[in-house]
Design a protein around this motif. Structure first.
Motif: not given
Length: 264
Positions: A47, A50, A82, A84, A185, A187-189, A196-197
């Motif tokens: 996380p 990313s 998901w 990344s 974390v 990169y904001e989920p 991830f952002s």
């Protein structure tokens, strides 16, 4: 965007970065005013950068502790994807309904994952605690897990700039001098797109800050100062009672997620 590792730096940091995997158990707010349905995202990834999303078999266990009562949630886990900066990989998610005030202690036991580069299996037993209404109930309970971090600080009520304290344990016994990896974390989920952002919250001053390493003391206790609001993961490596899986070495890790809040 996060500055990519140079080849030289990547080679130098291989031994530590290769083990910096985190089983996420993510919902945006660990401290809530009200109950209701929440979504939990469960990628096995990196996380802080990313990083690569790793495909893992269906989890061995997923359950919740509320006021000492255990509720099996394994049937609520569904496969998903998901995304990344590195890839789009297989993942899982679950929707859970919170009823009433207090602590909801979620435990997610992933299936062992073969890290081919090291020829070892990794299995993380992950804990995240969601509180409703600021009423503490179960947050500091020792559950006697094979690998566990028992918090000494409410993991959902930490100020930015405060500290998180915990004890690394295996089946209720402290693990002296446990090695603990720490990641932010960064990169904001995105709960809607399962990604991830693209933009980092912070720019680490050096590659050494991607995954930080601390050690517990002789009693298994550790303290970490949290400099930035958001969620932080702590992974105590290889502390579990199971040491082998399918004839190969097993690193059975204890993971806990905590959230720090801004001071306004």
């Amino acid at each position: 965007m996060f500055k990519k590792l140079s080849l030289a730096a990547g080679a130098a940091l291989y031994a530590s970065v290769a083990t910096a995997h985190f089983q996420m158990l993510y919902t945006p707010e660990l401290l809530r005013d009200n109950g209701g349905q929440i979504s939990l995202k469960l990628p096995f990834t990196h996380p802080s950068e990313s990083g690569h999303v790793m495909a893992v078999d269906q989890p061995n266990a997923f359950y919740m502790i509320k006021k000492g009562k255990k509720t099996d949630l394994l049937d609520s886990v569904t496969p998903t994807k998901w995304t990344s900066a590195s890839n789009t990989g297989e993942s899982y998610e679950a929707d859970v309904t919170l009823r009433g005030l207090g602590d909801y202690v979620f435990i997610y036991e992933m299936a062992p994952y073969l890290e081919a580069s090291e020829d070892v299996y990794i299995q993380q037993i992950t804990k995240s605690i969601v509180n409703v209404g600021s009423l503490p109930t179960d947050w500091n309970e020792d559950l006697g897990l094979k690998a566990e971090i028992v918090p000494l600080t409410k993991p959902y009520a930490i100020y930015e700039g405060g500290t998180f304290n915990g004890v690394v344990k295996s089946q209720g016994e402290p693990v002296p001098f446990a090695e603990i990896e720490v990641e932010y974390v960064n990169y904001e989920p995105n709960m809607t797109t399962n990604a991830f952002s693209e933009d980092a919250n912070i720019e680490p001053p050096a590659d050494a800050f991607i995954t930080m390493t601390i050690f517990a003391d002789a009693n298994g206790t550790f303290t970490f100062g949290i400099p930035k609001a958001g969620q932080w993961g702590f992974a105590a490596l290889g502390v579990g009672s199971d040491k082998e899986f399918k004839g190969k070495e097993l690193s059975q890790d204890a993971v806990i997620w905590v959230q720090a809040h801004s001071v306004n």
